[in-house]
Design an enzyme around this catalytic site. Sequence first.
Site, PDB file in Angstrom:
ATOM      1  N   GLY A   1     -69.492  -6.621  37.799  1.00 53.24           N
ATOM      2  CA  GLY A   1     -68.326  -7.290  38.344  1.00 53.24           C
ATOM      3  C   GLY A   1     -67.645  -6.427  39.383  1.00 53.24           C
ATOM      4  O   GLY A   1     -68.097  -5.333  39.705  1.00 53.24           O
TER       5      GLY A   1
ATOM      6  N   GLY B   1     -59.896  -5.240  42.020  1.00 52.61           N
ATOM      7  CA  GLY B   1     -59.054  -4.577  43.001  1.00 52.61           C
ATOM      8  C   GLY B   1     -59.300  -3.088  43.111  1.00 52.61           C
ATOM      9  O   GLY B   1     -59.028  -2.477  44.144  1.00 52.61           O
TER      10      GLY B   1
ATOM     11  N   VAL C   1     -68.181  -2.528  39.453  1.00 52.82           N
ATOM     12  CA  VAL C   1     -68.649  -2.059  38.153  1.00 52.82           C
ATOM     13  C   VAL C   1     -70.134  -2.364  38.027  1.00 52.82           C
ATOM     14  O   VAL C   1     -70.562  -3.506  38.225  1.00 52.82           O
ATOM     15  CB  VAL C   1     -67.882  -2.744  37.007  1.00 52.82           C
ATOM     16  CG1 VAL C   1     -68.314  -2.154  35.661  1.00 52.82           C
ATOM     17  CG2 VAL C   1     -66.382  -2.599  37.191  1.00 52.82           C
TER      18      VAL C   1
ATOM     19  N   ASP D   1     -52.259  -1.930  27.358  1.00 52.65           N
ATOM     20  CA  ASP D   1     -52.825  -3.272  27.470  1.00 52.65           C
ATOM     21  C   ASP D   1     -53.713  -3.575  26.272  1.00 52.65           C
ATOM     22  O   ASP D   1     -54.840  -4.040  26.416  1.00 52.65           O
ATOM     23  CB  ASP D   1     -53.615  -3.420  28.764  1.00 52.65           C
ATOM     24  CG  ASP D   1     -53.801  -4.880  29.162  1.00 52.65           C
ATOM     25  OD1 ASP D   1     -54.786  -5.189  29.862  1.00 52.65           O
ATOM     26  OD2 ASP D   1     -52.983  -5.728  28.757  1.00 52.65           O
TER      27      ASP D   1
END
Length: 599
Positions: A22, A25, A29, A138
């Site tokens: 993927g 920003g 990866v 997160d």
Amino acid sequence: MEPLSGEDPVQIGPFRLLGRLGSGGMGRVYLARSAGGRTVAVKVVHTELAARDEFRRRFAREVAALEKVGGVGTAPVLGADTAAEAPWVAIGYVAGPSLRTVVGNEYGPLPAASVRSLAVGLARALEHIHAAGLVHRDLKPANILLTVDGPRLIDFGIARAVDTVTDGGLTSTGAVVGSPGFMSPEQVRGERLTPASDIFCLGSVLAYAATGRAPFGTADSGVHAMMFRIAHDEPDLAGLPAELDGLVRGCLAKDPAARPTAAHLATHVEATDPWLPAGLLAQLGRLAARLLDQDGDPTPVPREPRRSRRPLLIGAAALAVAAAVTVAVTVTHRMSDRSGTAGNTVDPEPGNAVPAAFLGAWEGVLKGTDTAPYETARIEITQGAPGDKAGVYVHVGGERLCMGRSSLVSANEDKIVFGESDVTTSVPAKRCTPAAHQTLTVRSPDVLEWSSGAATATFRKARSGPAVVPEAFLGHWKDVPHPDVSDPQQHLYSHEVIITQGPVGAPLVRFEQDYPQTDEETGEPLSGTVHCEETAVLGGAGALLVLGPATVDAAASDRECTASGASANLRIQRVDGKDRLLVYGMDADGEPGEFSKEN
């Protein structure tokens, strides 16, 4: 996973690339293998970010901090080159689906024993993360991968070293960092984050794992509504097994100091072995074998049926790994161009970001009606730049008044947003928490639509400044006896209201009362009288005067006096050609107290 294209490298450091997982920003990866055959995920930073010296410094600092975590319950850092032309970091590939996929799509809520084991595994991971000076920031079901050996905590994409967190949970655009359904109250308010924030998020994750639902709902009712519930409401734990109630509620304490530490949870919660149901463990084992057997061949793997639910998808695990390596570890960097999302633009003129249409005081009713309010809110907006305390808010409910200052986040001609707040006045003391984010939108020159979490209201222009009380209210008022009540001791009773001039937030109203003293045991009247004096802070000066709960002036009152404990609103009504002051309680319906002005 996508095949490599002509613009992709075939090797990064010692790792041979197999395909692209993927991009985002921060960079791209890749799935890769080491010379020894270990499967890894490699994140390569975009060249435009790599060109910024401050970015590189923070990237290197954060990677170094992550290496201290050591891979305990996490995806370990296996290599990095922060000085390369295109900086990169390699993270251990976790061959497992996310908790969100398993609970939300495949298996359903986990048994209580598995939830306890999940708590222990995640607590151990957080213990090492916190010891390395990091706050994850997160923690959510999508960032937890399930493996045969236990849970793995991934995605440090917005984690930052504690000693570099100077701006709380806010990015340079003023957007709160985190995933709204799994944030802590301090994240919602944009405050400085500590490890206790991760513990609150852990509580939300455990509730989701056990019930299949987030404890503060979803964003269907709006992100602000959900954030308001996190900051102010109790969690919805319907369906939570009783044996998990203490564990989950302890993590979800609103006060960070009241939450357990990760170390405490890791040592005091009992895990089981095996940690997941046998059928689910077998499924995870087969999935891991298939994923690790891949050698860059993106051909879909045949799926096996699952009980009344969709099968575990290899794609879900691959996407989770892509998230894991958003280890872009780092980097909530401050953009020098101050770019932001739509609606968050601000006037670049320093100290002059607020459009004139918003300046001044605004008030509205949150519960009740304009003539019978049970809860009100007010905000007075002054000029300032983003980050300035440009809003002074007052929130009055049935039994408390909260006042504080809010930081300007963004403003344009149509909308203004306030974020981080601090409490300046709490009546009663220590009953208030800082306000959540507030948004006001222009409807007309004299009307704004206001929202803060789940609360919405129509705000109208109100008086502001050092003298907001209308002239008609000022002075000394004496209670009017009820015409249908005859009491031979009426002369022993008196109730007076004294109203002075001043600003909202000042104790401008004084209540003085005398009544017969009675025997504490028999209730029989005694010869003396009790004298009580209370003061109330002005909380609103719109169509009505709004008061917070009155507090007893101990120096001027007898010991028998107790505070009424209720907020009130005042209005003037003409009766027989004379002004009457009506005092209504805001905690329940009822008849008002009536007062006439003394000559």
